[in-house]
Motif scaffolding. Structure first.
Motif, PDB file in Angstrom:
ATOM      1  N   GLU A 121       0.886  -1.329  -0.078  1.00 33.30           N
ATOM      2  CA  GLU A 121      -0.030  -0.026   0.033  1.00 33.30           C
ATOM      3  C   GLU A 121       0.955   1.350   0.091  1.00 33.30           C
ATOM      4  N   ILE A 155      -1.289  -1.044  -4.243  1.00 31.40           N
ATOM      5  CA  ILE A 155      -2.321   0.109  -4.169  1.00 31.40           C
ATOM      6  C   ILE A 155      -1.481   1.561  -4.262  1.00 31.40           C
ATOM      7  N   SER A 183      -1.540   5.830  -4.983  1.00 32.99           N
ATOM      8  CA  SER A 183      -2.465   7.236  -4.756  1.00 32.99           C
ATOM      9  C   SER A 183      -2.073   8.207  -5.748  1.00 32.99           C
ATOM     10  N   PHE A 212      -5.631   5.345  -6.649  1.00 30.11           N
ATOM     11  CA  PHE A 212      -6.789   5.791  -6.353  1.00 30.11           C
ATOM     12  C   PHE A 212      -6.581   7.373  -6.764  1.00 30.11           C
ATOM     13  N   GLN A 271      -6.488  11.033  -4.150  1.00 32.62           N
ATOM     14  CA  GLN A 271      -5.859  10.511  -2.975  1.00 32.62           C
ATOM     15  C   GLN A 271      -4.398  10.993  -2.503  1.00 32.62           C
ATOM     16  N   LEU A 294      -5.778   7.082   2.330  1.00 30.43           N
ATOM     17  CA  LEU A 294      -6.722   5.823   2.237  1.00 30.43           C
ATOM     18  C   LEU A 294      -6.843   4.984   3.483  1.00 30.43           C
ATOM     19  N   THR A 314     -10.417   5.353   6.931  1.00 27.24           N
ATOM     20  CA  THR A 314     -11.625   4.687   6.569  1.00 27.24           C
ATOM     21  C   THR A 314     -12.750   5.294   7.641  1.00 27.24           C
ATOM     22  N   ALA A 334     -11.218   5.470   0.953  1.00 28.55           N
ATOM     23  CA  ALA A 334     -10.489   4.692   1.980  1.00 28.55           C
ATOM     24  C   ALA A 334     -11.544   3.465   2.237  1.00 28.55           C
ATOM     25  N   ALA A 378     -10.987   1.171  -0.551  1.00 29.43           N
ATOM     26  CA  ALA A 378      -9.658   0.298  -0.349  1.00 29.43           C
ATOM     27  C   ALA A 378      -9.790  -0.686   0.595  1.00 29.43           C
ATOM     28  N   HIS A 379     -10.671  -0.401   1.921  1.00 29.61           N
ATOM     29  CA  HIS A 379     -10.641  -1.375   2.927  1.00 29.61           C
ATOM     30  C   HIS A 379     -11.215  -2.497   2.454  1.00 29.61           C
ATOM     31  N   ILE A 426      -9.027  -4.554   0.138  1.00 24.98           N
ATOM     32  CA  ILE A 426      -7.910  -5.551   0.681  1.00 24.98           C
ATOM     33  C   ILE A 426      -8.678  -6.726   1.390  1.00 24.98           C
TER      34      ILE A 426
END
Length: 335
Positions: free
Chosen positions: A202, A268, A270, A298, A301, A306, A309, A315, A318-319, A322
């Motif tokens: 990430e 991932i 940004s 993303f 971002q 991210l 959350t 975010a 992204a959670h 994952i």
């Protein structure tokens, strides 16, 4: 009609801008000395978490100490998905994870990181083993990758004991932790070849020469020369004054002579993060070496957004992404 340019300057996501504006008054300025900066950064994390109502879910966890040959021991915290530790025959996937903090701050005791680990373990139904590797400049390379390697080896050796399966172990990390996670996959290929089902990176830093940093997406108010200067300062704290160390594969996995034989990857990045260049270049290098890889950028971002959350919709996406990848480990082990 007005012409629309295909090359519009990247813009910050409005949700990120609002979240940053809300947090700004809560942050105390960090001092210059490393220990003081680390202390205030943790206090800021606690203050922001309290103000935003961030709490760690009440899932089971346990701290162990892992010996590291020739280097300081490393603490690891095991996070189980439920209220009780998993039984030895549970056969759950395991994610070995390394937090981000520029090699100099953060840790598994930070409220935000602890909450993130517990949420991921609970939502994905997996065990997370998070390593509390040492900080620079008090401890420098190769202490950190060796500690992370030992945490990974310990996890493989004790997988069944903690309720996992050694053929369903993943390795992950964010930012500097992404650098360490990628280093561990290289160390594993070179030293042991334990099966790794996935590497999750990430916003990873993967080239400590700063050679792959991409300044095109950052704000015009933050010139690239300043960003590079800040990056080199963190690298110097981690590696010391010997700049040749930045070319070591376990310091800069991007610069490894070969990336063949590494585990499948989800990377991932940004848009408004100079490290997007590292992550995307690494994705291309893995793909060129025959490694299955998925890379997602993303839009709008920043390097840290991210992790927000519950406050930034991207975010939350992204959670979920994952968590979905980690859930897939229940069905298939490493090849």
């Amino acid at each position: 009609m007005p012409r629309t340019s295909r090359f519009r300057r990247p813009m910050l996501d409005s949700a990120v801008a609002a979240h940053e504006k809300r947090m700004a008054p809560l942050l105390a300025p960090e001092p210059a000395d490393p220990a003081g900066r680390r202390r205030v950064a943790q206090e800021n994390d606690a203050a922001v978490s309290a103000a935003l109502g961030i709490e760690s879910p009440a899932t089971a966890s346990e701290v162990r100490t892992v010996a590291v040959d020739g280097h300081p021991d490393v603490r690891v915290r095991i996070y189980w998905p439920g209220d009780e530790p998993a039984s030895s025959d549970a056969g759950l996937p395991i994610l070995v994870y390394f937090y981000g903090g520029g090699f100099t701050i953060a840790g598994i005791d930070w409220v935000s990181w602890d909450a993130r680990f517990r949420e991921r373990a609970r939502d994905a139904g997996v065990i997370i083993v998070a390593a509390d590797y040492a900080h620079a400049p008090e401890n420098r390379y190769p202490v950190q990758p060796e500690q992370c390697w030992s945490a990974f080896e310990w996890t493989v050796e004790h997988a069944e004991e903690i309720g996992g399966r050694r053929d369903r172990v993943a390795v992950g990390g964010a930012s500097s932790g992404g650098d360490l996670a990628a280093a561990v996959t290289l160390m594993n290929r070179d030293r042991a070849r334990h099966p790794i089902a996935l590497q999750l990176l990430e916003n990873p830093a993967l080239d400590l020469t700063i050679g792959h940093a991409d300044m095109r997406g950052i704000s015009a108010g933050m010139p690239g020369v300043i960003v590079r200067k800040a990056g080199r300062s963190l690298v110097r704290q981690y590696l010391g004054d010997d700049t040749s160390k930045a070319r070591h594969p376990y310091a800069s996995p991007m610069l490894a002579p070969s990336h063949e034989g590494l585990p499948p990857a989800l990377i991932i990045t940004s848009e408004l993060d100079p490290l997007r260049g590292d992550g995307e270049a690494y994705a291309r290098a893995l793909s060129a070496s025959g490694v299955p890889v998925t890379a997602l950028r993303f839009i709008g971002q920043t390097h840290g957004s991210l992790g927000s959350t519950g406050f930034v919709p991207a975010a939350d996406v992204a959670h979920r992404l994952i968590v979905s990848e980690l859930r897939a480990l229940h069905q298939a082990g490493a090849e």
